[in-house]
Motif scaffolding. Structure first.
Motif, PDB file in Angstrom:
ATOM      1  N   VAL A  66       0.858  -1.181   0.000  1.00 35.28           N
ATOM      2  CA  VAL A  66       0.000   0.000   0.000  1.00 35.28           C
ATOM      3  C   VAL A  66       0.891   1.227   0.000  1.00 35.28           C
ATOM      4  N   VAL A  86      -2.544   0.832  -4.311  1.00 30.88           N
ATOM      5  CA  VAL A  86      -2.042  -0.521  -4.110  1.00 30.88           C
ATOM      6  C   VAL A  86      -1.178  -0.864  -5.318  1.00 30.88           C
ATOM      7  N   LEU A  99      -7.645  -5.346   2.008  1.00 30.12           N
ATOM      8  CA  LEU A  99      -7.001  -4.474   2.980  1.00 30.12           C
ATOM      9  C   LEU A  99      -7.741  -4.599   4.304  1.00 30.12           C
TER      10      LEU A  99
END
Length: 179
Positions: A66, A86, A99
């Motif tokens: 990320v 991402v 996530l």
């Protein structure tokens, strides 16, 4: 796009060859009860081994990270928005990325310790008779942030989650899982 990489295919071919080899060995046994138990054991062990190998290979071939994760609290509807990018840092395509965001309410605020963490019930049975509303100090949610991510590709995302009004100074933690 396929879920399996070349490493998945090689591992599954080896497991199928071992399965056939052990099946032939078990069929040479004279007693039928022994043959049946060996066949079931072979199916169980090779099934568990194939699932285990797929998960291990995923861990090392499907990697993402990320980038530029930021958060903004929206007061009008008590939500918090997390946005960022991402990026697939592995050499293989990723089917989907999830996530996991965790908000933890800190007991300290600007150098002062919150006195509510020291308050205790008077007796053992008072814990069960307590009528006070217990507030959660942790909120955890999972979001699917990318699907069909090619090797080296970067994609923006934005997710919303409810923000508890009782949180004073929260800490944010995140993890990403890809397969």
């Amino acid at each position: 796009m396929s879920y399996f990489t070349i490493f998945h295919i090689i591992a599954l071919v080896v497991i199928v060859i071992l399965f056939i080899l052990f099946l032939i060995i078990s069929l040479k046994e004279k007693k039928t009860s022994v043959v049946v138990s060996m066949v079931f054991l072979n199916v169980f062990v090779m099934g568990c081994l194939s699932i285990f190998m797929i998960l291990i290979i995923d861990q090392y071939t499907k990697k993402a990270k990320v980038l530029d994760l930021s958060h903004e609290r929206i007061l009008i509807n008590e939500t918090i928005v997390f946005s960022g990018k991402v990026q697939n840092i592995g050499g293989f395509d990723i089917t989907s990325c999830t996530l996991e965001i965790k908000l933890v309410n800190a007991p300290m605020e600007k150098g002062k310790l919150d006195g509510s963490i020291f308050k205790q019930e008077r007796g053992f049975f008072d814990v069960f008779r307590s009528t006070k509303k217990v507030e959660r100090s942790t909120v955890e949610m999972e979001f699917k942030i990318a699907q069909g991510l090619k090797a080296g590709e970067t994609r923006p995302f934005s997710v919303y989650m409810p923000y508890p009004a009782s949180f004073r100074v929260p800490s944010f933690y995140h993890k990403i899982y890809c397969h």
